[in-house]
Design a protein around this motif. Structure first.
Motif, PDB file in Angstrom:
ATOM      1  N   LYS A  19       0.812  -1.218   0.000  1.00 23.50           N
ATOM      2  CA  LYS A  19       0.000   0.000   0.000  1.00 23.50           C
ATOM      3  C   LYS A  19       0.844   1.266   0.000  1.00 23.50           C
ATOM      4  CE  LYS A  19      -3.801   2.348   2.426  1.00 23.50           C
ATOM      5  NZ  LYS A  19      -4.789   2.264   3.503  1.00 23.50           N
ATOM      6  N   THR A  20       1.938   1.267   0.757  1.00 22.19           N
ATOM      7  CA  THR A  20       2.710   2.514   0.938  1.00 22.19           C
ATOM      8  C   THR A  20       3.998   2.537   0.128  1.00 22.19           C
ATOM      9  OG1 THR A  20       3.960   1.612   2.800  1.00 22.19           O
ATOM     10  CG2 THR A  20       1.863   2.661   3.296  1.00 22.19           C
ATOM     11  N   HIS A  21       4.444   1.378  -0.349  1.00 25.79           N
ATOM     12  CA  HIS A  21       5.707   1.233  -1.076  1.00 25.79           C
ATOM     13  C   HIS A  21       6.917   1.546  -0.201  1.00 25.79           C
ATOM     14  CE1 HIS A  21       3.547   0.599  -4.806  1.00 25.79           C
ATOM     15  NE2 HIS A  21       2.851   1.710  -4.575  1.00 25.79           N
ATOM     16  N   ILE A  22       6.745   1.548   1.105  1.00 26.40           N
ATOM     17  CA  ILE A  22       7.892   1.623   2.013  1.00 26.40           C
ATOM     18  C   ILE A  22       8.579   0.261   1.974  1.00 26.40           C
ATOM     19  CG2 ILE A  22       8.641   1.929   4.408  1.00 26.40           C
ATOM     20  CD1 ILE A  22       6.145   3.617   4.888  1.00 26.40           C
ATOM     21  N   PRO A  23       9.915   0.190   1.778  1.00 29.70           N
ATOM     22  CA  PRO A  23      10.592  -1.101   1.692  1.00 29.70           C
ATOM     23  C   PRO A  23      10.230  -2.011   2.865  1.00 29.70           C
ATOM     24  CG  PRO A  23      12.125   0.661   1.150  1.00 29.70           C
ATOM     25  CD  PRO A  23      10.857   1.331   1.605  1.00 29.70           C
ATOM     26  N   ALA A  24      10.003  -3.287   2.532  1.00 34.74           N
ATOM     27  CA  ALA A  24       9.532  -4.232   3.543  1.00 34.74           C
ATOM     28  C   ALA A  24      10.493  -4.337   4.725  1.00 34.74           C
ATOM     29  CB  ALA A  24       9.337  -5.619   2.908  1.00 34.74           C
ATOM     30  N   GLY A  25      11.803  -4.279   4.444  1.00 36.12           N
ATOM     31  CA  GLY A  25      12.768  -4.343   5.538  1.00 36.12           C
ATOM     32  C   GLY A  25      12.642  -3.174   6.493  1.00 36.12           C
ATOM     33  N   HIS A  26      12.359  -1.975   5.945  1.00 33.94           N
ATOM     34  CA  HIS A  26      12.195  -0.802   6.804  1.00 33.94           C
ATOM     35  C   HIS A  26      10.880  -0.882   7.601  1.00 33.94           C
ATOM     36  CE1 HIS A  26      15.071   1.644   4.044  1.00 33.94           C
ATOM     37  NE2 HIS A  26      15.710   0.827   4.876  1.00 33.94           N
ATOM     38  N   VAL A  27       9.854  -1.440   6.959  1.00 35.29           N
ATOM     39  CA  VAL A  27       8.589  -1.624   7.679  1.00 35.29           C
ATOM     40  C   VAL A  27       8.804  -2.567   8.862  1.00 35.29           C
ATOM     41  CG1 VAL A  27       6.229  -2.489   7.518  1.00 35.29           C
ATOM     42  CG2 VAL A  27       7.202  -1.190   5.623  1.00 35.29           C
ATOM     43  N   GLN A  28       9.516  -3.663   8.611  1.00 33.04           N
ATOM     44  CA  GLN A  28       9.799  -4.602   9.694  1.00 33.04           C
ATOM     45  C   GLN A  28      10.580  -3.922  10.817  1.00 33.04           C
ATOM     46  OE1 GLN A  28       8.799  -7.499  10.281  1.00 33.04           O
ATOM     47  NE2 GLN A  28       8.142  -8.496   8.393  1.00 33.04           N
ATOM     48  N   ALA A  29      11.545  -3.086  10.455  1.00 38.34           N
ATOM     49  CA  ALA A  29      12.330  -2.381  11.466  1.00 38.34           C
ATOM     50  C   ALA A  29      11.453  -1.499  12.354  1.00 38.34           C
ATOM     51  CB  ALA A  29      13.410  -1.536  10.787  1.00 38.34           C
ATOM     52  N   ILE A  30      10.492  -0.791  11.725  1.00 40.45           N
ATOM     53  CA  ILE A  30       9.602   0.086  12.492  1.00 40.45           C
ATOM     54  C   ILE A  30       8.662  -0.738  13.361  1.00 40.45           C
ATOM     55  CG2 ILE A  30       7.712   1.754  12.286  1.00 40.45           C
ATOM     56  CD1 ILE A  30       9.124   2.817   9.779  1.00 40.45           C
ATOM     57  N   LEU A  31       8.109  -1.814  12.806  1.00 40.54           N
ATOM     58  CA  LEU A  31       7.168  -2.636  13.568  1.00 40.54           C
ATOM     59  C   LEU A  31       7.829  -3.257  14.802  1.00 40.54           C
ATOM     60  CD1 LEU A  31       5.177  -4.485  10.742  1.00 40.54           C
ATOM     61  CD2 LEU A  31       4.589  -2.382  11.949  1.00 40.54           C
ATOM     62  N   HIS A  32       9.113  -3.583  14.675  1.00 39.83           N
ATOM     63  CA  HIS A  32       9.812  -4.210  15.789  1.00 39.83           C
ATOM     64  C   HIS A  32      10.702  -3.226  16.541  1.00 39.83           C
ATOM     65  CE1 HIS A  32       8.562  -8.317  14.708  1.00 39.83           C
ATOM     66  NE2 HIS A  32       8.673  -7.901  13.462  1.00 39.83           N
ATOM     67  N   PHE A  43      13.200   7.650   9.059  1.00 41.48           N
ATOM     68  CA  PHE A  43      12.274   7.177  10.083  1.00 41.48           C
ATOM     69  C   PHE A  43      11.073   8.106  10.239  1.00 41.48           C
ATOM     70  CE2 PHE A  43      11.010   7.587  14.581  1.00 41.48           C
ATOM     71  CZ  PHE A  43      10.436   6.344  14.769  1.00 41.48           C
ATOM     72  N   THR A  44      11.329   9.410  10.414  1.00 41.25           N
ATOM     73  CA  THR A  44      10.216  10.345  10.611  1.00 41.25           C
ATOM     74  C   THR A  44       9.333  10.430   9.368  1.00 41.25           C
ATOM     75  OG1 THR A  44      11.692  12.162   9.966  1.00 41.25           O
ATOM     76  CG2 THR A  44      11.461  11.725  12.315  1.00 41.25           C
ATOM     77  N   GLY A  45       9.949  10.316   8.185  1.00 40.78           N
ATOM     78  CA  GLY A  45       9.158  10.337   6.945  1.00 40.78           C
ATOM     79  C   GLY A  45       8.227   9.138   6.845  1.00 40.78           C
ATOM     80  N   PHE A  46       8.763   7.942   7.173  1.00 42.27           N
ATOM     81  CA  PHE A  46       7.940   6.734   7.109  1.00 42.27           C
ATOM     82  C   PHE A  46       6.808   6.785   8.141  1.00 42.27           C
ATOM     83  CE2 PHE A  46      11.888   4.290   5.497  1.00 42.27           C
ATOM     84  CZ  PHE A  46      11.644   4.763   4.212  1.00 42.27           C
ATOM     85  N   ILE A  47       7.101   7.308   9.334  1.00 45.98           N
ATOM     86  CA  ILE A  47       6.059   7.426  10.361  1.00 45.98           C
ATOM     87  C   ILE A  47       4.931   8.329   9.867  1.00 45.98           C
ATOM     88  CG2 ILE A  47       5.547   8.362  12.653  1.00 45.98           C
ATOM     89  CD1 ILE A  47       6.868   5.666  12.793  1.00 45.98           C
ATOM     90  N   SER A  48       5.291   9.436   9.217  1.00 43.55           N
ATOM     91  CA  SER A  48       4.269  10.358   8.698  1.00 43.55           C
ATOM     92  C   SER A  48       3.402   9.678   7.648  1.00 43.55           C
ATOM     93  CB  SER A  48       4.949  11.597   8.099  1.00 43.55           C
ATOM     94  OG  SER A  48       5.671  12.302   9.083  1.00 43.55           O
ATOM     95  N   ILE A  66      13.041   9.037  17.685  1.00 41.89           N
ATOM     96  CA  ILE A  66      13.887  10.239  17.657  1.00 41.89           C
ATOM     97  C   ILE A  66      14.876  10.212  18.825  1.00 41.89           C
ATOM     98  CG2 ILE A  66      13.869  12.752  17.931  1.00 41.89           C
ATOM     99  CD1 ILE A  66      11.237  12.772  16.358  1.00 41.89           C
ATOM    100  N   ALA A  67      14.408   9.792  19.988  1.00 44.41           N
ATOM    101  CA  ALA A  67      15.305   9.694  21.144  1.00 44.41           C
ATOM    102  C   ALA A  67      16.418   8.693  20.870  1.00 44.41           C
ATOM    103  CB  ALA A  67      14.509   9.278  22.378  1.00 44.41           C
ATOM    104  N   TYR A  68      16.077   7.610  20.177  1.00 44.79           N
ATOM    105  CA  TYR A  68      17.087   6.613  19.832  1.00 44.79           C
ATOM    106  C   TYR A  68      18.169   7.214  18.937  1.00 44.79           C
ATOM    107  CZ  TYR A  68      19.240   2.703  17.379  1.00 44.79           C
ATOM    108  OH  TYR A  68      20.149   1.849  16.816  1.00 44.79           O
ATOM    109  N   PHE A  69      17.734   7.918  17.861  1.00 45.83           N
ATOM    110  CA  PHE A  69      18.705   8.490  16.932  1.00 45.83           C
ATOM    111  C   PHE A  69      19.556   9.569  17.597  1.00 45.83           C
ATOM    112  CE2 PHE A  69      15.501   6.915  13.835  1.00 45.83           C
ATOM    113  CZ  PHE A  69      16.338   6.037  13.171  1.00 45.83           C
ATOM    114  N   GLU A  70      18.927  10.419  18.402  1.00 46.64           N
ATOM    115  CA  GLU A  70      19.690  11.469  19.065  1.00 46.64           C
ATOM    116  C   GLU A  70      20.646  10.880  20.090  1.00 46.64           C
ATOM    117  OE1 GLU A  70      16.777  14.117  20.622  1.00 46.64           O
ATOM    118  OE2 GLU A  70      16.431  15.122  18.690  1.00 46.64           O
ATOM    119  N   GLY A  71      20.223   9.836  20.777  1.00 42.47           N
ATOM    120  CA  GLY A  71      21.113   9.177  21.734  1.00 42.47           C
ATOM    121  C   GLY A  71      22.293   8.540  21.041  1.00 42.47           C
ATOM    122  N   GLU A  72      22.052   7.923  19.887  1.00 39.68           N
ATOM    123  CA  GLU A  72      23.135   7.288  19.145  1.00 39.68           C
ATOM    124  C   GLU A  72      24.130   8.326  18.663  1.00 39.68           C
ATOM    125  OE1 GLU A  72      23.148   3.609  16.159  1.00 39.68           O
ATOM    126  OE2 GLU A  72      22.283   5.419  15.270  1.00 39.68           O
TER     127      GLU A  72
END
Length: 267
Positions: A19-32, A43-48, A66-72
């Motif tokens: 439906k969204t054409h977001i790569p399946a691997g990235h979708v899996q990353a967000i879901l988990h 990340f923020t683009g896919f969430i939107s 966002i906290a994860y990315f800023e912490g990293e």
């Protein structure tokens, strides 16, 4: 767990990808909630996109990511503090050693020359003749040794030859193994080729698979090393990677090849 994220997990990564054409691997990353394969902008683009397409509230998921990315990023900045500039090595000691060696060589040469002055002069032609005689003697001895070796080889019995032919070198046994290594959190989907049974997990450091089974593998990111049956493979890629392990042969594959192995599915 965020209610919107739970609904997305129920929908499934494959349906979201279609439906969204977001790569399946990235979708899996967000879901988990494993963000190593993404950067903050992705990340923020896919969430939107997910909030808009499914009319969901994913604000808490966004804040956590966002906290994860800023912490990293803070860890990377802190690590850079400990980078030290190595001082230039001093060559003073080396120069002193060289000077001492030169001085000792000079003394030795001077002393040797002074002793040589007291020795009788050796006839140069005599030295050359002795060297020639020595060379001829060495050549003759070498020819005699080769002839002796030939006689010994000729006298080898047929029984000894048969015994030599029966000696079979033993093959080196390589212990079977299949270990995946990464220093980042990594989502992995792995499918048994014989049964098409699917598994998935998120791990860090090491993860092992049965080397006697044929596998189809998809990863959330490509910063990963493999140690398979005594061989090592290393990859460094922001994008997710796909592999096939069949009959002991391991290699990376494209999305189209993955779909052919997986009966037309991206997962």
């Amino acid at each position: 767990m965020n209610e919107g994220l739970a609904k997305l997990r129920a929908i499934g990564a494959q349906a979201i990808y279609e439906k969204t054409h977001i790569p399946a691997g990235h979708v899996q990353a967000i879901l988990h909630e494993s963000y190593d394969g993404l950067n903050k902008i992705q990340f923020t683009g896919f969430i939107s996109i997910l909030e808009r397409e499914y009319n969901l509230d994913l604000n808490s998921v966004k804040l956590k990511g966002i906290a994860y990315f800023e912490g990293e990023r803070e860890v990377s900045e802190d690590d850079s503090i400990f980078v030290q500039i190595q001082p230039k090595k001093s060559h003073k000691a080396l120069y002193i050693i060289i000077a001492v060696v030169v001085f000792l060589v000079f003394l030795f040469t001077f002393y040797a020359d002074s002793k040589e002055m007291a020795k009788p002069v050796v006839n140069e032609n005599e030295i050359i003749q002795k060297v020639k005689e020595k060379v001829v003697e060495e050549v003759n001895n070498s020819d005699v040794q080769e002839n002796n070796d030939s006689v010994v080889e000729t006298n080898t019995t047929a029984q000894e030859i048969n015994l030599q032919e029966e000696v079979v070198p033993q093959e080196e046994v390589v212990e079977k193994s299949f270990v995946i290594k990464t220093q980042r959190k990594l989502w992995i989907g792995y499918i048994e080729l014989d049964t098409n049974k699917k598994h998935q997990t998120v791990f860090k450091k090491e993860f092992s698979l049965d080397p006697a089974t044929d596998w189809l593998i998809t990863l959330g990111h490509g910063y990963v090393d493999f140690e398979i049956n005594g061989k090592e493979y290393s990859y460094k890629s922001e994008k997710g990677l796909k592999f096939v392990y069949k009959d002991g042969d391991f290699k990376p594959i494209t999305l189209e090849e993955f779909k052919r192995f997986n009966r037309g599915y991206v997962w």
